[in-house]
Design an enzyme around this catalytic site. Structure first.
Site, PDB file in Angstrom:
ATOM      1  N   ALA A 270       0.854  -1.189   0.000  1.00  0.00           N
ATOM      2  CA  ALA A 270       0.000   0.000   0.000  1.00  0.00           C
ATOM      3  C   ALA A 270       0.893   1.244   0.000  1.00  0.00           C
ATOM      4  O   ALA A 270       2.035   1.196   0.463  1.00  0.00           O
ATOM      5  CB  ALA A 270      -0.878  -0.015   1.243  1.00  0.00           C
TER       6      ALA A 270
ATOM      7  N   GLY B  26       0.682  -5.063   1.120  1.00  0.00           N
ATOM      8  CA  GLY B  26      -0.453  -5.177   0.201  1.00  0.00           C
ATOM      9  C   GLY B  26      -0.052  -5.838  -1.109  1.00  0.00           C
ATOM     10  O   GLY B  26      -0.896  -6.460  -1.777  1.00  0.00           O
TER      11      GLY B  26
ATOM     12  N   GLU C 144      -0.285  -9.410  -0.407  1.00  0.00           N
ATOM     13  CA  GLU C 144      -1.707  -9.741  -0.209  1.00  0.00           C
ATOM     14  C   GLU C 144      -2.432  -9.813  -1.558  1.00  0.00           C
ATOM     15  O   GLU C 144      -3.289 -10.674  -1.775  1.00  0.00           O
ATOM     16  CB  GLU C 144      -2.357  -8.695   0.705  1.00  0.00           C
ATOM     17  CG  GLU C 144      -1.797  -8.776   2.122  1.00  0.00           C
ATOM     18  CD  GLU C 144      -2.363  -7.717   3.041  1.00  0.00           C
ATOM     19  OE1 GLU C 144      -1.988  -6.539   2.862  1.00  0.00           O
ATOM     20  OE2 GLU C 144      -3.173  -8.056   3.912  1.00  0.00           O
TER      21      GLU C 144
ATOM     22  N   GLU D 175       3.817  -5.006   7.513  1.00  0.00           N
ATOM     23  CA  GLU D 175       2.918  -3.980   8.070  1.00  0.00           C
ATOM     24  C   GLU D 175       3.176  -3.723   9.548  1.00  0.00           C
ATOM     25  O   GLU D 175       3.048  -2.598  10.030  1.00  0.00           O
ATOM     26  CB  GLU D 175       1.453  -4.388   7.875  1.00  0.00           C
ATOM     27  CG  GLU D 175       0.939  -4.240   6.454  1.00  0.00           C
ATOM     28  CD  GLU D 175       1.176  -5.463   5.587  1.00  0.00           C
ATOM     29  OE1 GLU D 175       2.053  -6.290   5.937  1.00  0.00           O
ATOM     30  OE2 GLU D 175       0.490  -5.606   4.561  1.00  0.00           O
TER      31      GLU D 175
HETATM   32  C1  LIG Z   1      -8.136   1.021   6.327  1.00  0.00           C
HETATM   33  C2  LIG Z   1      -7.113   0.902   5.248  1.00  0.00           C
HETATM   34  C3  LIG Z   1      -6.823  -0.533   4.967  1.00  0.00           C
HETATM   35  C4  LIG Z   1      -5.557  -0.613   4.192  1.00  0.00           C
HETATM   36  C5  LIG Z   1      -5.041  -2.014   4.206  1.00  0.00           C
HETATM   37  C6  LIG Z   1      -3.617  -1.916   3.993  1.00  0.00           C
HETATM   38  C7  LIG Z   1      -2.918  -3.239   4.095  1.00  0.00           C
HETATM   39  C8  LIG Z   1      -1.583  -3.099   3.501  1.00  0.00           C
HETATM   40  C9  LIG Z   1      -0.695  -2.313   4.076  1.00  0.00           C
HETATM   41  C10 LIG Z   1       0.632  -2.136   3.429  1.00  0.00           C
HETATM   42  O1  LIG Z   1       0.935  -2.645   2.389  1.00  0.00           O
HETATM   43  S1  LIG Z   1       1.695  -1.110   4.250  1.00  0.00           S
HETATM   44  C11 LIG Z   1       3.135  -1.124   3.216  1.00  0.00           C
HETATM   45  C12 LIG Z   1       3.884  -2.384   3.335  1.00  0.00           C
HETATM   46  N1  LIG Z   1       5.089  -2.316   2.558  1.00  0.00           N
HETATM   47  C13 LIG Z   1       6.263  -2.047   3.084  1.00  0.00           C
HETATM   48  O2  LIG Z   1       6.413  -1.858   4.266  1.00  0.00           O
HETATM   49  C14 LIG Z   1       7.411  -1.959   2.125  1.00  0.00           C
HETATM   50  C15 LIG Z   1       8.117  -0.670   2.292  1.00  0.00           C
HETATM   51  N2  LIG Z   1       9.181  -0.527   1.333  1.00  0.00           N
HETATM   52  C16 LIG Z   1      10.358  -1.170   1.450  1.00  0.00           C
HETATM   53  O3  LIG Z   1      10.595  -1.981   2.296  1.00  0.00           O
HETATM   54  C17 LIG Z   1      11.401  -0.802   0.441  1.00  0.00           C
HETATM   55  O4  LIG Z   1      11.108   0.465  -0.045  1.00  0.00           O
HETATM   56  C18 LIG Z   1      11.511  -1.800  -0.748  1.00  0.00           C
HETATM   57  C19 LIG Z   1      10.182  -2.012  -1.421  1.00  0.00           C
HETATM   58  C20 LIG Z   1      12.079  -3.141  -0.248  1.00  0.00           C
HETATM   59  C21 LIG Z   1      12.508  -1.193  -1.774  1.00  0.00           C
HETATM   60  O5  LIG Z   1      13.722  -0.888  -1.132  1.00  0.00           O
HETATM   61  P1  LIG Z   1      14.802   0.038  -1.840  1.00  0.00           P
HETATM   62  O6  LIG Z   1      15.972   0.094  -0.934  1.00  0.00           O
HETATM   63  O7  LIG Z   1      14.988  -0.402  -3.213  1.00  0.00           O
HETATM   64  O8  LIG Z   1      14.139   1.477  -1.950  1.00  0.00           O
HETATM   65  P2  LIG Z   1      13.739   2.505  -0.799  1.00  0.00           P
HETATM   66  O9  LIG Z   1      14.791   3.546  -0.712  1.00  0.00           O
HETATM   67  O10 LIG Z   1      13.369   1.813   0.440  1.00  0.00           O
HETATM   68  O11 LIG Z   1      12.418   3.118  -1.398  1.00  0.00           O
HETATM   69  C22 LIG Z   1      12.447   3.918  -2.583  1.00  0.00           C
HETATM   70  C23 LIG Z   1      11.425   5.029  -2.415  1.00  0.00           C
HETATM   71  O12 LIG Z   1      10.130   4.445  -2.400  1.00  0.00           O
HETATM   72  C24 LIG Z   1       9.425   4.848  -1.240  1.00  0.00           C
HETATM   73  N3  LIG Z   1       8.565   3.718  -0.813  1.00  0.00           N
HETATM   74  C25 LIG Z   1       8.907   2.456  -0.659  1.00  0.00           C
HETATM   75  N4  LIG Z   1       7.842   1.711  -0.328  1.00  0.00           N
HETATM   76  C26 LIG Z   1       6.787   2.560  -0.284  1.00  0.00           C
HETATM   77  C27 LIG Z   1       5.408   2.383   0.002  1.00  0.00           C
HETATM   78  N5  LIG Z   1       4.883   1.181   0.301  1.00  0.00           N
HETATM   79  N6  LIG Z   1       4.623   3.463  -0.038  1.00  0.00           N
HETATM   80  C28 LIG Z   1       5.124   4.691  -0.351  1.00  0.00           C
HETATM   81  N7  LIG Z   1       6.432   4.923  -0.639  1.00  0.00           N
HETATM   82  C29 LIG Z   1       7.253   3.844  -0.598  1.00  0.00           C
HETATM   83  C30 LIG Z   1      10.527   5.131  -0.231  1.00  0.00           C
HETATM   84  O13 LIG Z   1      10.049   5.978   0.776  1.00  0.00           O
HETATM   85  C31 LIG Z   1      11.594   5.751  -1.080  1.00  0.00           C
HETATM   86  O14 LIG Z   1      11.238   7.094  -1.330  1.00  0.00           O
HETATM   87  P3  LIG Z   1      11.942   8.261  -0.503  1.00  0.00           P
HETATM   88  O15 LIG Z   1      11.466   8.158   0.912  1.00  0.00           O
HETATM   89  O16 LIG Z   1      13.415   8.017  -0.604  1.00  0.00           O
HETATM   90  O17 LIG Z   1      11.459   9.493  -1.164  1.00  0.00           O
END
Ligand SMILES: CCCCCCC/C=C/C(=O)SCCNC(=O)CCNC(=O)[C@H](O)C(C)(C)COP(=O)(O)OP(=O)(O)OC[C@H]1O[C@@H](n2cnc3c(N)ncnc32)[C@H](O)[C@@H]1OP(=O)(O)O
Length: 732
Positions: A61, A100, A103, A137
């Site tokens: 997400a 997500g 999922e 999450e």
């Molecule tokens: C009532 C509402 C119900 C909603 C249900 C929701 C259920 C689901 C929830 C979720 O999915 S929460 C999100 C879960 N995902 C994560 O925690 C993954 C987070 N990301 C990472 O671990 C890493 O970014 C990566 C995917 C492994 C990639 O790593 P890498 O080292 O290649 O790059 P990064 O420098 O970490 O990231 C690049 C850039 O992208 C931004 N970013 C990464 N993931 C997200 C995300 N999920 N959402 C928004 N932005 C994301 C990250 O912040 C970086 O940007 P900057 O901060 O540098 O600008």
């Protein structure tokens, strides 16, 4: 967005498009909903493949949307519709499928991913070229609320799902295959393989492919499994609510029909979604990334400074820190020259370092070549290295000498770094021919384990030198934070104020047990006194002696005053009694033997405190947990604002990363600066002023200028503080 096209005649290919990680933003979700509808409605399409552009399936997400008004199609019905489809849907997982993203894949009927065989780089074997899957999450203060808590246990069993969901750990495609999350892994192009696979399953029954229709594999003793899981999560992160909710949600999967389980998942998510802990953890997710975009007051920046290549490095001094640094460098694949001039210490290190490497390799599932390290008793051995990290005893005269020698022995472009925890980096630079190549690399013990690295730039450090140290830290798996040069840098400078308050509280009537309990209930893994016993009371004593503070011959009122300010000699007195903490079996607590780990209350210490108070005419009073927290934490926070004001740290994120990664600040509280924002800056000011009134001889309780200015500016949220700092600096 999501792109839709028909490939190989009858496969609808949906490609998620939201760089860099294809997060499921409102427009991506809308794109998926529209594309799935199109694929299912197109008679020519017999099966569907979902993939992500640029080699990343989906990072989950969109975390940035959480703080805002949610719009667009919700995830749960979107995934439900995919699972209910009457055409096979295959997830082609490259890069990451997290949160997500996983999922979504669990809603598909098949999951195929990418895994390359073992690769070797330098001396280390890794499984790097593999997709990573997980439900992280919990690390954001949430739970996998798009069906993850209900589908994963049905697919891979309750114990394995509990482990993944409560830790949030990422697994490689190879492990995911073993666990049963994936149906197939390939070394070839995942999307091509998935398309072929989709063609091969066209028309097959999907009855056994919808995970929501599975039952969890039965287990003999569910109650004890969940009790154990609950104990584990509670002790792993004190006070964190998301891991507890994750256990409860998985329990629902194990005990309830799917639809009811989904209701429970939703209910539990509702309690987490707007919680302070979720806000703190999501702030910290971005803070961690922000510290990589470093800048210095002189204008050097991460995006304009070119790091130098470092292939061969040297470590000078093989005490505890030097050994840990040697291990961390070798683990990062560098060739290391380890120098120790004392023969006995060198011999001990040649045994200790390989066994530390071995243990690390076992833990990390890698192999390591110990020949990457050469040992020497002679400083001349560093003549051809690209970078040196000095880790000799914390003594300025000794360090001066080492830097003078290094400056003669090393190549003219070798970067000279010091692991000092508080000494003046500029002064050390002045001992060399190239002060622009000198920076601090302040590791935290044990250096091969702790994530934090403070990279200390001096007045003359070149942007390339800072960039090189920052990049090397990253290569070692550290979170590198760039900070300016001052006594104690950022972390230890703040810690000093925290420790002082803890000592003052003992003088006023508290006990180590009371102070530690308050801090541990706040979420620190160890209170200040248990932590001091672990790290050794003599460390701070040596520093205080060097600073001319630790003089216990003083009597009367002057015993508790230094340079016109309140001072507590309690730590010095304990050291004079030979109580150095765990290593001597006695400190603020007692231990069953020198080196013992279990802290027990010590009647001797309580008598000692009583006598001390009586000697100084201090009347003990009742101190509650709130006062302990406010005195210890607010004074530390106040010093953090002072550090921001002086430009020693560029932003609050830097300080928060330092405290979470280096000092055990509970991550679910976001770090000290975020905590101040949560408590309310006005309240922090009001409490500090109150305590300063009560203790006018403690100047550090006076709110810092920046803190006052932020309050005067209407207490803007933390992401706007940099503007207030910048405005101030531009007026100077
Ligand atoms: C009532 C509402 C119900 C909603 C249900 C929701 C259920 C689901 C929830 C979720 O999915 S929460 C999100 C879960 N995902 C994560 O925690 C993954 C987070 N990301 C990472 O671990 C890493 O970014 C990566 C995917 C492994 C990639 O790593 P890498 O080292 O290649 O790059 P990064 O420098 O970490 O990231 C690049 C850039 O992208 C931004 N970013 C990464 N993931 C997200 C995300 N999920 N959402 C928004 N932005 C994301 C990250 O912040 C970086 O940007 P900057 O901060 O540098 O600008």
């Amino acid at each position: 967005m999501a792109q839709y096209r028909r490939v190989s005649g009858s496969v609808g290919l949906i490609t998620l498009q939201n760089p860099p990680v294809n997060a499921l933003s409102a427009s991506v979700r809308q794109g998926i909903v529209d594309s799935v509808k199109r694929a299912l409605g197109d008679q020519k399409v017999k099966s569907v493949v979902i993939c992500g552009q640029n080699g990343v399936f989906c990072g989950g997400a969109d975390i940035r949307e959480f703080g805002r008004q949610m719009s667009g199609p919700p995830l749960v019905p979107m995934i439900h519709d995919i699972e209910a489809a009457n055409k096979p849907v295959v997830a082609a997982i490259e890069g990451s499928a997290l949160g997500g993203g996983l999922e979504l894949a669990l809603g598909c009927h098949y999951r195929i991913s990418h895994s390359k065989a073992v690769v070797y780089h330098c001396f280390i074997m890794t499984m790097s070229d593999q997709a990573k899957l997980g439900l992280p999450e919990v690390t954001l203060g949430l739970l996998p609320a798009a069906g993850g808590t209900q589908r994963l246990p049905r697919l891979i069993g309750v114990p394995a799902a509990l482990n993944l969901i409560t830790t949030g750990r990422h697994v490689t495609a190879a492990e995911a295959l073993q666990l049963g999350i994936l149906d197939h892994v390939t070394e070839h192009n995942t999307v091509d393989v998935a398309v072929k696979f989709a063609l091969s399953v066209t028309g097959e029954s999907l009855d056994g492919r919808r995970i929501s229709s599975f039952s969890c594999a039965p287990l003999s003793d569910l109650d004890s499994l969940f009790e154990e899981a609950m104990l584990k999560v509670r002790s792993a992160a004190r006070g964190a609510i998301a891991p507890v909710a994750c256990v409860q949600a998985v329990r629902a999967a194990a005990t309830l029909p799917y639809a009811q389980g989904m209701e429970r998942e939703k209910e539990l998510m509702a309690t987490l979604f707007h919680s302070g802990q979720a806000r703190a953890l999501q702030y910290f997710f971005f803070a961690q990334r922000a510290v990589g975009r470093w800048s210095t007051p002189s204008g050097a920046r991460w995006d304009t400074s070119q790091p130098r290549p470092v292939r061969k490095a040297a470590v000078i001094g093989l005490g505890t820190m030097g050994r840990g640094i040697t291990v961390a460098l070798a683990q990062a694949g560098l060739s290391v020259v380890a120098v120790e001039t004392h023969a006995k210490q060198l011999m001990e290190a040649t045994k200790a370092v390989p066994s530390m490497l071995k243990r690390g390799a076992v833990r990390g599932g890698t192999t390591i070549e110990p020949d990457s390290i050469t040992y020497s008793q002679n400083l001349q051995a560093v003549a051809d290295v690209d970078l040196v990290i000095e880790a000799v005893f914390e003594d300025m005269a000794l360090k001066e000498k080492v830097f003078q020698q290094l400056s003669i022995i090393c190549k003219p472009d070798t970067l000279l770094c010091t692991n000092t925890s508080s000494l003046d980096v500029d002064h050390l630079a002045s001992q060399t021919r190239h002060p622009e190549l000198v920076v601090g690399m302040h590791f935290f013990a044990p250096a091969h384990v702790m994530k934090l690295l403070e990279v200390v730039y001096g007045r003359r450090s070149s942007p390339a030198a800072v960039a090189t140290a920052m990049q090397l830290g990253k290569k070692m798996g550290k979170v590198s934070v760039a900070v300016g040069n001052c006594r104690g840098f950022a972390g230890n400078r703040m810690l000093k104020r925290y420790l002082e308050q803890a000592f003052f509280l003992l003088e006023e009537g508290a006990t180590p047990e009371l102070v530690d309990r308050a801090l541990e209930e706040f979420g620190f893994p160890m209170g200040v006194f248990r932590m001091s016993d672990l790290s050794g009371l003599d460390v701070g004593w040596r520093v205080r002696k060097a600073d001319g503070l630790a003089d216990t011959s003083l009597t009367g009122t002057s015993a508790r005053v230094r340079q016109g300010c309140r001072y507590s000699p309690l730590g010095d007195l304990l050291c004079e009694h030979g109580r150095f903490g765990q290593k001597t079996g006695r400190g603020w607590y007692q231990y069953d033997k020198p080196g013992g780990r279990v802290a027990k209350s010590d009647p001797w210490l309580h008598n000692f405190l009583d006598e001390y108070r009586a000697r100084h005419g201090l009347v003990p009073r009742c101190i509650d947990q709130q006062e302990v927290l406010e005195r210890c934490l607010f004074v530390l926070i106040n010093e953090g604002f002072q550090i921001l004001e002086e430009g020693i740290a560029a932003g609050p994120e830097d300080i928060d990363a330092i405290y979470v990664f280096g000092y055990g600040w509970p991550r679910h509280r976001g770090g000290p600066m975020f905590y101040a924002d949560m408590v309310g800056l006005e309240r922090v000011v009001e409490r500090l002023e109150r305590y300063h009134q009560a203790h006018p001889d403690v100047p550090y309780l006076q709110p810092s200028g920046l803190l006052r200015r932020l309050v005067a500016n209407g207490s803007p949220p933390i992401h706007k503080w940099r503007n207030v700092i910048k405005n101030r600096n531009s007026q100077l």
